[in-house]
Design a protein around this motif. Structure first.
Motif, mmCIF file in Angstrom:
data_model
loop_
_atom_site.group_PDB
_atom_site.id
_atom_site.type_symbol
_atom_site.label_atom_id
_atom_site.label_comp_id
_atom_site.label_asym_id
_atom_site.label_seq_id
_atom_site.Cartn_x
_atom_site.Cartn_y
_atom_site.Cartn_z
ATOM 1 N N LEU A 280 47.891 46.555 33.246
ATOM 2 C CA LEU A 280 49.326 46.293 33.390
ATOM 3 C C LEU A 280 49.693 44.854 33.049
ATOM 4 O O LEU A 280 50.873 44.511 33.011
ATOM 5 C CB LEU A 280 49.776 46.597 34.822
ATOM 6 N N LEU A 281 48.706 44.003 32.805
ATOM 7 C CA LEU A 281 48.959 42.595 32.528
ATOM 8 C C LEU A 281 49.144 42.339 31.037
ATOM 9 O O LEU A 281 48.604 43.075 30.196
ATOM 10 C CB LEU A 281 47.792 41.745 33.045
ATOM 11 N N PRO A 282 49.883 41.280 30.681
ATOM 12 C CA PRO A 282 49.977 40.882 29.272
ATOM 13 C C PRO A 282 48.598 40.525 28.723
ATOM 14 O O PRO A 282 47.681 40.203 29.491
ATOM 15 C CB PRO A 282 50.904 39.668 29.313
ATOM 16 N N PRO A 283 48.436 40.547 27.394
ATOM 17 C CA PRO A 283 47.105 40.366 26.780
ATOM 18 C C PRO A 283 46.365 39.108 27.223
ATOM 19 O O PRO A 283 45.161 39.160 27.474
ATOM 20 C CB PRO A 283 47.416 40.329 25.280
ATOM 21 N N PHE A 284 47.043 37.953 27.309
ATOM 22 C CA PHE A 284 46.345 36.719 27.647
ATOM 23 C C PHE A 284 45.705 36.814 29.024
ATOM 24 O O PHE A 284 44.514 36.507 29.206
ATOM 25 C CB PHE A 284 47.311 35.535 27.589
ATOM 26 N N TRP A 285 46.476 37.244 30.029
ATOM 27 C CA TRP A 285 45.956 37.306 31.392
ATOM 28 C C TRP A 285 44.921 38.425 31.526
ATOM 29 O O TRP A 285 43.964 38.300 32.263
ATOM 30 C CB TRP A 285 47.107 37.516 32.368
ATOM 31 N N ARG A 286 45.109 39.500 30.799
ATOM 32 C CA ARG A 286 44.137 40.593 30.822
ATOM 33 C C ARG A 286 42.801 40.133 30.247
ATOM 34 O O ARG A 286 41.730 40.566 30.698
ATOM 35 C CB ARG A 286 44.667 41.770 30.006
ATOM 36 N N ALA A 287 42.851 39.225 29.271
ATOM 37 C CA ALA A 287 41.623 38.765 28.623
ATOM 38 C C ALA A 287 40.851 37.784 29.500
ATOM 39 O O ALA A 287 39.620 37.848 29.575
ATOM 40 C CB ALA A 287 41.957 38.119 27.278
ATOM 41 N N ILE A 288 41.556 36.872 30.176
ATOM 42 C CA ILE A 288 40.848 35.837 30.927
ATOM 43 C C ILE A 288 40.475 36.282 32.339
ATOM 44 O O ILE A 288 39.545 35.738 32.935
ATOM 45 C CB ILE A 288 41.678 34.537 31.009
ATOM 46 N N GLY A 289 41.182 37.269 32.889
ATOM 47 C CA GLY A 289 40.971 37.662 34.278
ATOM 48 C C GLY A 289 39.536 37.981 34.647
ATOM 49 O O GLY A 289 39.003 37.426 35.624
ATOM 50 N N PRO A 290 38.862 38.854 33.906
ATOM 51 C CA PRO A 290 37.489 39.214 34.287
ATOM 52 C C PRO A 290 36.505 38.058 34.233
ATOM 53 O O PRO A 290 35.442 38.130 34.851
ATOM 54 C CB PRO A 290 37.114 40.295 33.257
ATOM 55 N N ILE A 312 29.675 46.749 39.259
ATOM 56 C CA ILE A 312 29.797 45.385 39.787
ATOM 57 C C ILE A 312 28.801 44.405 39.168
ATOM 58 O O ILE A 312 28.881 43.203 39.441
ATOM 59 C CB ILE A 312 29.633 45.362 41.326
ATOM 60 N N THR A 313 27.911 44.889 38.323
ATOM 61 C CA THR A 313 26.908 43.988 37.748
ATOM 62 C C THR A 313 27.559 42.873 36.934
ATOM 63 O O THR A 313 27.245 41.686 37.111
ATOM 64 C CB THR A 313 25.919 44.762 36.865
ATOM 65 N N GLY A 314 28.474 43.238 36.050
ATOM 66 C CA GLY A 314 29.146 42.238 35.218
ATOM 67 C C GLY A 314 29.909 41.207 36.032
ATOM 68 O O GLY A 314 29.716 39.987 35.847
ATOM 69 N N PRO A 315 30.790 41.637 36.943
ATOM 70 C CA PRO A 315 31.517 40.648 37.756
ATOM 71 C C PRO A 315 30.611 39.754 38.600
ATOM 72 O O PRO A 315 30.889 38.567 38.754
ATOM 73 C CB PRO A 315 32.407 41.525 38.642
ATOM 74 N N LEU A 316 29.535 40.313 39.142
ATOM 75 C CA LEU A 316 28.621 39.482 39.920
ATOM 76 C C LEU A 316 27.937 38.436 39.037
ATOM 77 O O LEU A 316 27.698 37.302 39.464
ATOM 78 C CB LEU A 316 27.577 40.350 40.625
ATOM 79 N N LEU A 317 27.621 38.807 37.815
ATOM 80 C CA LEU A 317 27.043 37.836 36.878
ATOM 81 C C LEU A 317 28.039 36.734 36.550
ATOM 82 O O LEU A 317 27.658 35.567 36.379
ATOM 83 C CB LEU A 317 26.589 38.544 35.597
#
Length: 344
Positions: A280-290, A312-317
């Motif tokens: 639901l976020l615009p592209p810029f925020w969607r890209a940097i959030g994770p 959860i492996t990716g976010p924990l890394l």
């Protein structure tokens, strides 16, 4: 004219220069810049939430499956990213794995289909998918019944508890680091001081993670899931943010606090997928959030609470990378600081 305590006369302009030094003026301008960035970031992220390429599974008879997927894929604005799935069981598994955010199960013997959603992953996203699918189904003279397969807990009706929990941990992390730094000079004067600050931050992170897990679990009953999992996530999140803040301060001194606020609060919080999940976020925020601690922490907290710890492996890394990077940079900048720099 004004008279100082020692009897010296000074002009009003001189009083102003004495009260507001050039250094203070620069800091005030920096605060103004952060305020403008805060308004821009939050308003830009939240002012017009709209679904874009939301992963949607489609389970339908073979003779209509391809045509239905094509129609959903061509909806104006591309709100959905539909993909055909072989069975409802496969759809439920992908929802549990957080690979898709919804699944349309077509009824071959009637005109009422089912839409499987996971409100635990974000109520606003589930509602957005429901609105889009209902509109598309209405155009085909069909109706849809929504089925929650991973609903948010009763004490977490909007699935926001995980977001606010992580935001609290992040605030605690950078405030603790800032206090550790400014209490005895922003830049560590040597490696020993940096190690002591990092050790103190570690103890604080363990306590903060425990406190957060207790509050949202046993005390308020706001967030289900594994207690020890949330405790560990909290400790890692607090330490990652704190270590990053210490690194920024080691690099820039007092200005490093502003850099930490920019990364964690101004950029990290609105892009975390809390109030509005990533699709639901615009592209810029969607890209940097994770890639930022608030986003990685929020995703992990929701997975621990509602998706059995899947994906959860990716976010924990990501969190581990911020923790390790902040630690190494803090130590490197304090140990190899330029000779002749005045110890703090």
């Amino acid at each position: 004219m004004a008279t100082t305590d020692d009897g010296t006369r000074t002009t009003f302009l001189g009083e102003v220069k004495s009260a507001v030094t050039p250094h203070a003026s620069l800091l005030v301008l920096g605060v103004l810049g952060l305020m403008i960035a805060f308004i821009t970031s939050y308003t830009g992220a939240f002012h017009h939430p709209a679904p874009a390429d939301v992963p949607l599974g489609v389970v339908a008879p073979p003779q209509v499956r391809g045509q239905l997927v094509g129609k959903l894929d061509r909806l104006p604005g591309s709100p959905l990213d539909p993909r055909a799935l072989p069975s409802e069981r496969a759809a439920r598994q992908q929802l549990a794995d957080r690979t898709i955010d919804g699944a349309l199960i077509v009824n071959p013997r009637g005109s009422t289909d089912r839409l499987l959603v996971a409100g635990g992953g974000g109520a606003s996203l589930a509602q957005a998918v429901e609105l889009v699918v209902r509109s598309a189904e209405k155009a085909e003279h069909r109706t849809v019944r929504t089925v929650e397969v991973a609903p948010a807990a009763a004490g977490d009706s909007r699935s926001l508890s995980s977001f606010y929990l992580v935001v609290g941990w992040c605030v605690g992390g950078y405030l603790c680091a800032a206090i550790l730094a400014i209490s005895a000079g922003a830049r560590p004067s040597n490696g020993h001081r940096a190690v002591i600050r990092l050790a103190a931050l570690t103890v604080y992170a363990l306590a903060a993670g425990l406190a957060g897990a207790i509050i949202v679990g046993p005390v308020l009953g706001a967030l289900p899931g594994t207690f020890f999992g949330l405790w560990g996530l909290g400790a890692l999140t607090v330490f990652a943010v704190g270590a990053t803040t210490l690194a920024c301060q080691a690099l820039l001194g007092i200005l490093g606090i502003g850099l930490a606020i920019l990364l964690i609060v101004i950029l990290g919080n609105p892009s975390a997928g809390g109030a509005y999940p990533y699709p639901l976020l615009p592209p810029f925020w969607r890209a940097i959030g994770p890639a930022l601690p608030p986003g990685a922490g929020t995703w992990t907290a929701r997975s621990l609470a509602y998706f059995r710890g899947n994906a959860i492996t990716g976010p924990l890394l990501v969190l581990a990378a911020w923790a390790a990077g902040g630690t190494l940079l803090t130590l490197a900048l304090s140990i190899f600081r330029k000779k002749g720099e005045t110890p703090s």
